[in-house]
Design an enzyme around this catalytic site. Sequence first.
Site, short mmCIF file in Angstrom:
data_model
loop_
_atom_site.label_atom_id
_atom_site.label_comp_id
_atom_site.label_asym_id
_atom_site.label_seq_id
_atom_site.Cartn_x
_atom_site.Cartn_y
_atom_site.Cartn_z
N SER A 31 -14.98 36.23 44.88
CA SER A 31 -16.18 35.81 43.99
C SER A 31 -16.88 37.06 44.55
O SER A 31 -16.85 36.96 46.15
CB SER A 31 -17.38 34.15 44.70
OG SER A 31 -16.39 33.34 44.03
N HIS A 62 -18.34 36.39 38.54
CA HIS A 62 -16.71 36.57 37.93
C HIS A 62 -17.24 36.91 37.38
O HIS A 62 -17.10 36.56 36.14
CB HIS A 62 -16.24 34.96 37.82
CG HIS A 62 -15.89 34.54 39.31
ND1 HIS A 62 -14.03 35.03 39.70
CD2 HIS A 62 -16.21 33.85 40.56
CE1 HIS A 62 -14.31 34.31 40.88
NE2 HIS A 62 -14.97 34.08 41.25
N HIS A 84 -11.15 28.98 38.54
CA HIS A 84 -10.41 28.11 39.08
C HIS A 84 -10.22 26.46 39.03
O HIS A 84 -10.88 26.04 37.65
CB HIS A 84 -11.67 28.17 40.06
CG HIS A 84 -12.17 29.00 40.93
ND1 HIS A 84 -13.11 30.05 39.78
CD2 HIS A 84 -12.35 29.68 41.61
CE1 HIS A 84 -13.78 31.20 40.78
NE2 HIS A 84 -12.71 30.78 42.15
N TYR A 86 -11.84 24.01 39.42
CA TYR A 86 -12.78 22.65 39.28
C TYR A 86 -13.74 23.88 37.92
O TYR A 86 -14.33 22.77 37.63
CB TYR A 86 -13.80 23.31 40.64
CG TYR A 86 -14.67 24.54 40.79
CD1 TYR A 86 -15.23 25.16 40.00
CD2 TYR A 86 -14.08 25.42 42.38
CE1 TYR A 86 -15.84 26.53 40.45
CE2 TYR A 86 -14.30 26.34 41.73
CZ TYR A 86 -15.42 27.34 41.14
OH TYR A 86 -15.89 28.46 41.45
N GLU A 87 -13.18 24.61 37.45
CA GLU A 87 -13.56 24.86 36.14
C GLU A 87 -13.20 24.16 34.74
O GLU A 87 -13.41 24.00 33.87
CB GLU A 87 -13.72 26.25 35.48
CG GLU A 87 -14.43 27.24 36.53
CD GLU A 87 -13.82 27.86 36.41
OE1 GLU A 87 -14.42 28.88 35.18
OE2 GLU A 87 -13.29 29.22 36.76
N ALA A 114 -13.76 34.56 48.74
CA ALA A 114 -14.23 34.50 49.71
C ALA A 114 -13.61 33.25 50.17
O ALA A 114 -13.91 32.02 49.39
CB ALA A 114 -15.87 34.44 49.20
N MET A 212 -11.85 27.91 47.58
CA MET A 212 -11.17 26.79 46.14
C MET A 212 -10.34 27.58 45.68
O MET A 212 -10.80 27.23 44.23
CB MET A 212 -12.73 26.68 45.24
CG MET A 212 -13.91 26.09 46.21
SD MET A 212 -16.06 25.94 45.46
CE MET A 212 -15.98 25.26 46.81
N SER A 213 -10.03 28.21 46.33
CA SER A 213 -8.89 29.33 45.52
C SER A 213 -7.17 30.09 45.59
O SER A 213 -7.37 28.65 46.80
CB SER A 213 -9.37 30.70 44.73
OG SER A 213 -9.78 31.12 45.28
N ASN A 236 -19.26 32.81 55.48
CA ASN A 236 -20.12 32.11 56.02
C ASN A 236 -19.80 30.84 56.40
O ASN A 236 -17.77 31.28 56.43
CB ASN A 236 -21.24 31.15 55.16
CG ASN A 236 -19.79 30.16 53.69
OD1 ASN A 236 -19.48 30.68 52.67
ND2 ASN A 236 -19.56 29.70 54.37
N HIS A 248 -24.15 29.14 46.46
CA HIS A 248 -23.17 29.90 45.02
C HIS A 248 -23.79 31.58 46.22
O HIS A 248 -23.45 32.30 46.24
CB HIS A 248 -22.67 29.81 44.21
CG HIS A 248 -22.39 30.99 43.67
ND1 HIS A 248 -20.73 30.88 44.17
CD2 HIS A 248 -22.07 31.42 42.24
CE1 HIS A 248 -20.54 31.63 43.45
NE2 HIS A 248 -20.67 32.18 42.20
N1 HPA Z 1 -16.22 26.53 51.48
C1 HPA Z 1 -15.46 26.35 50.18
N2 HPA Z 1 -15.58 27.81 49.28
C2 HPA Z 1 -15.68 28.72 50.11
C3 HPA Z 1 -16.83 28.59 51.57
C4 HPA Z 1 -16.79 27.49 51.85
O1 HPA Z 1 -18.11 27.45 52.73
N3 HPA Z 1 -17.47 30.36 50.69
C5 HPA Z 1 -16.81 30.25 49.82
N4 HPA Z 1 -16.07 29.81 49.35
#
Ligand code: HPA
Length: 276
Positions: A31, A62, A84, A86-87, A114, A212-213, A236, A248
């Site tokens: 991302s 993306h 992903h 989740y898509e 990320a 998430m990947s 983060n 996001h």
């Molecule tokens: N959690 C899950 N996926 C992420 C995060 C997070 O804090 N930051 C970027 N992708």
Amino acid sequence: MTDTYQKLQACYQSFSEKIHFLPAVALVLGSGLGDFADSIQMEATLDYREIENFPVSTVSGHRGRFVFGYIGGTPVVIMQGRVHYYEGYSMEDVVLPIRLMRLMGAETLILTNAAGGIGAGFHAGDFMLITDQISSFVPSPLIGPNMDELGTRFPDMTHIYDADLCRIARETAASLGITLQEGVYLQMSGPAYESPAEVRMCRAVGADAVGMSTACEAVAARHMGMRICGISCISNLASGLTDKPLSHEEVKEASDRMAPRFAALLTGMVSRIGGQ
Ligand code: HPA
């Protein structure tokens, strides 16, 4: 022959009709990190849409194409954007591009993402070398009839992340003056960010970063015998570790800020890998 294998072969056929390029290294850009692909010595591109039945990402930030070219003389294929779980795609579809890049010829895979930081002393803006992973919170991409053409039924996962590639990542970061944290990446399904209690659970089971990947892609790649390196951009601190709600947009902005250092790190790493 399984349907999945037939679909993979059809994608390979579609690729080989359009592109004549033999990559040594495959890269997946997470991302907000996709712009890196625009900066390389580009030879060709292939939109995912041009490959019949190929999964196309629906997530903003993306792009959806393969970029073929050279980094420091090393032939590479880059996924500018991934899909992903989740898509709504099946795990088989999520890892199809990884399998396809192996069929294209790439033996080495660099996975980036990320992620939310959990490890002690981690800060937003840090890079983390992935030394191991936890993929137990999402289904395995290897469920279903084994594709013996790709790998064995029960692949070993003792060394998912290659020791030599980890050394190269450390040396490259040190030479650039980039701090490289290290740790375990845990894949959640998303798309919601975790709750603070879930983040405490992630920490308790040994995770240093959550995203998430990546982990499912690494399992599929190891199944095919690829050498893997993983880099998380800690965009983060994970939920509950600061007061700030997650978004996001924030993740993308943080990735943007990391982009120049990220590009230098990847360029240095791939150049060194090619020189091996
Ligand atoms: N959690 C899950 N996926 C992420 C995060 C997070 O804090 N930051 C970027 N992708």
